[in-house]
Structure formats: C-alpha cells, structure tokens
Motif scaffolding. Structure first.
Motif, PDB file in Angstrom:
ATOM      1  N   GLU A 294       0.273  -0.459  -7.527  1.00  0.00           N
ATOM      2  CA  GLU A 294       1.296  -1.254  -6.834  1.00  0.00           C
ATOM      3  C   GLU A 294       1.030  -1.291  -5.334  1.00  0.00           C
ATOM      4  O   GLU A 294       1.219  -2.303  -4.677  1.00  0.00           O
ATOM      5  CB  GLU A 294       2.684  -0.679  -7.123  1.00  0.00           C
ATOM      6  N   LYS A 295       0.525  -0.172  -4.784  1.00  0.00           N
ATOM      7  CA  LYS A 295       0.282  -0.107  -3.337  1.00  0.00           C
ATOM      8  C   LYS A 295      -0.895  -0.967  -2.906  1.00  0.00           C
ATOM      9  O   LYS A 295      -0.985  -1.366  -1.748  1.00  0.00           O
ATOM     10  CB  LYS A 295       0.041   1.348  -2.911  1.00  0.00           C
ATOM     11  N   ILE A 296      -1.857  -1.232  -3.829  1.00  0.00           N
ATOM     12  CA  ILE A 296      -3.006  -2.045  -3.427  1.00  0.00           C
ATOM     13  C   ILE A 296      -2.712  -3.532  -3.544  1.00  0.00           C
ATOM     14  O   ILE A 296      -3.574  -4.359  -3.259  1.00  0.00           O
ATOM     15  CB  ILE A 296      -4.285  -1.685  -4.219  1.00  0.00           C
ATOM     16  N   GLY A 297      -1.471  -3.879  -3.957  1.00  0.00           N
ATOM     17  CA  GLY A 297      -1.080  -5.279  -3.882  1.00  0.00           C
ATOM     18  C   GLY A 297      -0.747  -5.957  -5.189  1.00  0.00           C
ATOM     19  O   GLY A 297      -0.445  -7.149  -5.199  1.00  0.00           O
ATOM     20  N   PHE A 298      -0.804  -5.247  -6.318  1.00  0.00           N
ATOM     21  CA  PHE A 298      -0.474  -5.896  -7.592  1.00  0.00           C
ATOM     22  C   PHE A 298       0.973  -6.389  -7.574  1.00  0.00           C
ATOM     23  O   PHE A 298       1.892  -5.604  -7.356  1.00  0.00           O
ATOM     24  CB  PHE A 298      -0.630  -4.906  -8.747  1.00  0.00           C
ATOM     25  N   PRO A 299       1.214  -7.691  -7.814  1.00  0.00           N
ATOM     26  CA  PRO A 299       2.599  -8.146  -7.964  1.00  0.00           C
ATOM     27  C   PRO A 299       3.191  -7.561  -9.244  1.00  0.00           C
ATOM     28  O   PRO A 299       2.465  -7.249 -10.192  1.00  0.00           O
ATOM     29  CB  PRO A 299       2.481  -9.671  -8.042  1.00  0.00           C
ATOM     30  N   LEU A 300       4.492  -7.419  -9.277  1.00  0.00           N
ATOM     31  CA  LEU A 300       5.156  -6.698 -10.359  1.00  0.00           C
ATOM     32  C   LEU A 300       4.866  -7.292 -11.730  1.00  0.00           C
ATOM     33  O   LEU A 300       4.558  -6.564 -12.681  1.00  0.00           O
ATOM     34  CB  LEU A 300       6.670  -6.661 -10.103  1.00  0.00           C
ATOM     35  N   ASP A 301       4.924  -8.632 -11.860  1.00  0.00           N
ATOM     36  CA  ASP A 301       4.717  -9.238 -13.182  1.00  0.00           C
ATOM     37  C   ASP A 301       3.276  -9.032 -13.667  1.00  0.00           C
ATOM     38  O   ASP A 301       3.035  -8.718 -14.837  1.00  0.00           O
ATOM     39  CB  ASP A 301       5.088 -10.726 -13.172  1.00  0.00           C
ATOM     40  N   LEU A 303       1.289  -6.594 -12.710  1.00  0.00           N
ATOM     41  CA  LEU A 303       1.119  -5.154 -12.950  1.00  0.00           C
ATOM     42  C   LEU A 303       1.643  -4.760 -14.329  1.00  0.00           C
ATOM     43  O   LEU A 303       1.023  -3.945 -15.037  1.00  0.00           O
ATOM     44  CB  LEU A 303       1.844  -4.359 -11.857  1.00  0.00           C
ATOM     45  N   VAL A 304       2.765  -5.346 -14.744  1.00  0.00           N
ATOM     46  CA  VAL A 304       3.332  -5.025 -16.065  1.00  0.00           C
ATOM     47  C   VAL A 304       2.339  -5.396 -17.164  1.00  0.00           C
ATOM     48  O   VAL A 304       2.067  -4.603 -18.075  1.00  0.00           O
ATOM     49  CB  VAL A 304       4.669  -5.773 -16.266  1.00  0.00           C
ATOM     50  N   HIS A 305       1.761  -6.622 -17.098  1.00  0.00           N
ATOM     51  CA  HIS A 305       0.787  -7.051 -18.105  1.00  0.00           C
ATOM     52  C   HIS A 305      -0.477  -6.195 -18.060  1.00  0.00           C
ATOM     53  O   HIS A 305      -1.048  -5.846 -19.103  1.00  0.00           O
ATOM     54  CB  HIS A 305       0.419  -8.518 -17.892  1.00  0.00           C
TER      55      HIS A 305
END
Length: 578
Positions: A294-301, A303-305
C-alpha cells in the motif's frame, strides 16, 4: 567550578548521530592521517551533512546558512583570489566597515581564517554552509573554472595520466591519492543524501560528466576536471575489486559501504567508450526498500485483487514494465506478504538486490552455467511452495516456469513488455503452448513509477482531465477517501478541474517533485481472457476484452493520481507514452 566544554564528538554520540564504535574507527584513522575529525566523519559516511552541520554550528557558535542566504553576485575582496577560495571552500558574503563575512564549509579551520585576516586586513566573521552550496555559489559568482574537487589538479597534489598511460602501478598510486579518495567519497555521499538511485560518470572529448538519477530523471552535478578521469575510475574499480588494468572490456562489481549509519550496496558497471570508460553505480539502500504494497502506491481496489492472486496455491503471476519501473520492489513486497513459517520460498535473481528474511535467494552466474533456466530446474527439486524468477528472458526459462506453475508451485516473475496484455503475446511468441499458458497464468501486473509532487511546495493550478477520472475521485471523496477533485466544470469527455504542481523549493532541489509512487494495470486471467489465449488472439484484442471486464489501464490509473493531487498530468504522459 566551570564545566569543561564538550567536544563535537561527545555531542554527536550523545545525540545518537554517531555510534561510539564508529567514532573509535574514525579516531584510529585520524591518528594515521592527521585530518580533522568532522571531515573524516563526512568523508567516510558515518554522518550526513544534514545531521552534522546543525551540531557543528552549535558547537562552534557559528550561524548555519542555506543556499538562499549566499550572494548571487561576487563580493570583491582585495588580496583574495578565486583559486584560494575554491581550494579552501570559502565564499565572501559581505564586506562592510572593515568586517568581512565569509561562508565556510569548515569554520573550525583557524589557519584559513587567520590567513584571510592577514591578507585582507579585515576582521573575519565566519558562517557555516554546506560544501555543495559554497561550490555552487562560487561557480555563480566567479564563473566556471573547474569544481572545488578539480582544484586538486592545480595544487600539485595529484599527477594525472595521459590517455595512453599503461603503468598499472602508477594508476593504482594515483587512485590512492587523498584528493581522489575524497572526491569519490563525496560523490557517493552526496548521491545518497540526494536520494539518487544511480551515479553516472561519462567521459566525453572535452569534459567528464557526472549525473545523478533522482526520482527516475538524470540531473547534472558538479564534475571534476576531465584529466581526473583515469584516477577516479581506477579508484572506483579498486573499491569494487575490479581489474584496473583491463580497460577494453566491460566489467561488473559490487561495493559495500557504511554511510550515514546505514549499509549501502553499490552495483558497479564499467563500459569502454570512445573517450574512456563510462561508469555507472547503482545505489541499493537496504534500509530504504518498502515492503508494504500500500505504501508503494497500490490503489485499494487493485491491491485487493492482487492480494487475492498472490495467496493462490499454484499458478504463474507476472509483473511487467521497463527497467527501473519498480518491478523488483513489487515482487519483494508480494513475497514478504506471503512469507510464513509453513512456506518455503526460493528466488533466483540477477543480481540479488535485497536480502529477505526467511527466503532462499540465488544469484545467477552464467559464467559457471548457473542460468535462470538451470537454476529454476534445481529449485523445483527443492520442494518449494513459492518460486520467484528474476526475469523470463528466453523460451527455456519460460517453459520451465510454466511447468512449475502447473505442478503445484506459485511462480512469480517479470517480463519487459509495455503493458499487461503484451506479456501474454510475448509468451506465446516464445513458443509456450496456448493451452499450457491459459491453464497456468493467473494474472499480469504492468506498472510504472511517477514522481510525486513535493508536499512542501505543492500549489493548486487549473487543468483538464478525462471526466471519468474526475468523477471517480469525487466519488471517493464523497465516501471519505481521497482529496476530492476541486471544482468540476462538466463536459462530455474532459472536464476542467483543480490540479496540483510543485513550485520548487529546497526540499525537492527546485524540481517540484520528491519521491515516486507506482501506477498499475492489473489484467486478471478469467474465462473470457483464457478463451482469447486459446485462440492466440493479439495483445490488442486481449487488452480490449480486459478493459471491458473492468481493467483500468496505466494511463487511466495515472489520471486518478493526478486528480487526487499526487502527481502531474505531464508526469503521467511522460511515463505512459507509447
């Protein structure tokens, strides 16, 4: 009874800037060299300028000034010549009523201060400034006559080689001279302080260029005299344990250093060019790697997938993008996420950039036959649960990786393709059977790194974005997420909205950007995509089907970051240009 004034070293240890063990090492070296302790601390990388200078300023009772406090025009002082100022790292700041104020890299140098007083007849008031700031100001005020480090040439401290010099012992002696050692140490130290990922030393006909890659973009920095080239390159080769006599073939090596209290690894690559050897040093700071996705920039949606993919028991997951797009960091972060005592994880990499706890990591050595393909064959026999292959470069490696994915292993790897759909087409072109690829491939993540707007100098501007991006950000803001999209003027496909840019400040070296973040395109291999793979469809057809299924492209993900105030439109266009 009056208390004895504490030494600079005692204050640095007390405030945790230097460890007692590091200080003992520096004191032993000082006994041999006779140099000032603060200079050795900086040169050897035990403390950074940013940590040392405030303490040094307080210890000496001398004000600390920044680059903006130094004059843009030369202050003419009778008796002082530019050669002396460059060598002593001193800049006249003002002259009034018989008092000369000077900025110095080392106000503790009483000999230099006394010398100025004798020559000028003025009372001298010192200020403390960074050596880099003084050097830059000297260039602005007095013109380009070579950098401070290059001044060693005219001081007779170093003898330089001609282009055809072949005396290796002589070359080694030159590389061991104090000015050359100091220059290389300062070069690396400043690169680490500037958050550079690479140092480029490039010889041309009439100059030697030095550039730092900061946040993915190259920046020129002060370079030494052209004739320093042989000595500097030889010094770096000695540090990397390379053959200094071999200047006709490329060489690769590694340097381990301790700088600013951190372990720094440098990957060194030399390449013979028309005017001498070009050297690139890749800086690997073990402490700077971010393993939190998450800190390296993955958007939440996304990241979930992605997290759903990486916990699958078997299959193949690919990350694509050009060199320097953060693929290795994403893979390390994913391995960190799935790493647990009940899983055996083995990687084969070229090279092993960072060491992961609990992970068996292998460094390929093609010269002895340990290639990706051969190493992967052996890894499969080690009964691993998770395998990471640094890169799929050939059909043989691709075939073994697919077979491993089909036989109960979770396989991570990278490919150099422009987008996610292109990875499918590339593997088919390599000769992987379509039915094997359709059965083994779980997903493909394409990514790029964009520069983040500097938070210190961020300002609002008016701009235009695709309507979908603005609506998406406004929707997130309405749900309590994101920054919102400002005032939106409706339009058919594009809308005017409030965007952001960096004005430029000292914190970001006047670039407007500080740090980088990822933008992502995640292709999930579902039944419609599998059918296209079995039909050996083109990358464009796979891409269109994935978009219809809800995949967000790299550029669309970038628009969301721009609308969210994280980066600029021009930065998105720069990194997603086809």
């Amino acid at each position: 009874m009056q208390q004895e004034p504490r030494s600079l070293e005692e204050i640095l240890v007390e405030r945790g800037r230097v460890s007692p063990e590091d200080l003992r090492k520096v004191r032993r070296l000082q006994a041999e060299r006779g140099e000032r302790i603060e200079r050795l601390l900086l040169d050897l990388g035990f403390v950074s300028e940013d940590d040392l200078l405030p303490v040094y300023s307080e210890h000496l009772g001398v004000p600390l000034v920044g680059r903006k406090d130094l004059p843009a025009d030369a202050v003419e002082v009778p008796g002082l010549n530019v050669k002396f100022l460059r060598h002593a790292r001193i800049l006249p700041v003002s002259l009034a009523d018989g008092t000369l104020t000077v900025a110095m890299a080392d106000p503790g140098d009483r000999d230099a201060l006394h010398g100025i007083e004798v020559v000028t007849g003025c009372q001298v008031t010192p200020l403390l400034a960074k050596e880099k700031d003084i050097t830059e100001a000297l260039e602005v005020c007095y013109g380009e006559h070579g950098s401070g480090e290059g001044g060693a040439e005219s001081d007779g401290l170093v003898e330089f080689l001609s282009e055809d010099e072949e005396d290796v012992d002589h070359l080694r002696d030159l590389a061991s001279e104090a000015p050359v050692i100091r220059f290389v140490n300062v070069l690396i130290n400043r690169a680490v302080e500037s958050r550079a990922s690479d140092i480029h030393i490039e010889p041309f006909e009439n100059e030697l260029k030095v550039r730092y890659r900061i946040d993915g973009v190259l920046h020129d920095v002060d370079a030494p005299q052209r004739r320093l080239q042989a000595a500097i390159v030889s010094r770096i080769k000695i540090m990397a344990k390379l053959n200094i006599a071999e200047r006709r073939l490329p060489q690769d090596g590694r340097i381990k250093l301790r700088m600013m209290g951190k372990e720094i690894d440098l990957r060194v690559s030399t390449l013979p060019t028309l005017y001498g050897e070009s050297v690139v040093l890749r800086i690997l700071d073990r402490g700077s790697i971010v393993l939190d996705l998450e800190k390296i920039g993955f958007p939440l949606d996304t990241l979930v997938h992605w997290e759903e993919l990486i916990v699958k028991p078997y299959g193949m997951i690919l990350v694509t993008g050009p060199t320097g797009s953060g693929k290795t960091t994403t893979l390390y972060g994913s391995l960190h996420k799935v790493n647990s005592p009940d899983k055996k994880i083995v990687t084969i990499e070229d090279p092993v950039e960072y060491q992961l706890n609990g992970v068996n990591q292998i460094h390929v050595k093609p010269q002895i036959g340990l290639t990706f393909a051969n190493g992967l064959r052996s890894i499969v026999r080690q009964d691993p649960d998770v395998i990471m292959v640094g890169e799929i470069r050939d059909a043989e490696t691709a075939e073994i990786a697919v077979q491993a994915a089909l036989t109960g292993h979770l396989v991570f790897s990278t490919l150099h393709t422009n987008d996610a759909a292109g990875a499918v087409a590339r593997l088919l072109e390599m000769g992987i059977e379509d039915y094997l690829l359709a059965s083994s491939l779980l997903g493909v993540l394409a990514q790029r790194l964009v520069r983040r707007i500097c938070p210190e100098c961020r300002r609002e501007i008016e701009g235009v974005l695709p309507a979908d991006a603005v609506r998406a950000v406004a929707h997130r803001a309405g749900n309590g997420h994101g920054n919102g999209a400002g005032n939106v003027a409706a339009g058919e496909n594009a809308v005017a909205t409030t965007l952001y840019e960096g004005a430029g400040c000292e914190s970001c070296s006047h670039t407007g950007f500080r740090g980088r973040s990822g933008i992502y395109e995640l292709l999930l291999v579902d039944d419609p995509i599998r059918n296209l793979i079995l039909k050996r469809s083109s990358a464009d057809q796979i891409r269109e089907k994935a978009i219809d299924g809800g995949m967000r492209t790299l550029r669309d993900d970038g628009w969301l970051r721009a609308a969210d105030g994280k980066t600029t439109v021009s930065e998105i266009i720069r990194v997603t240009r086809d």
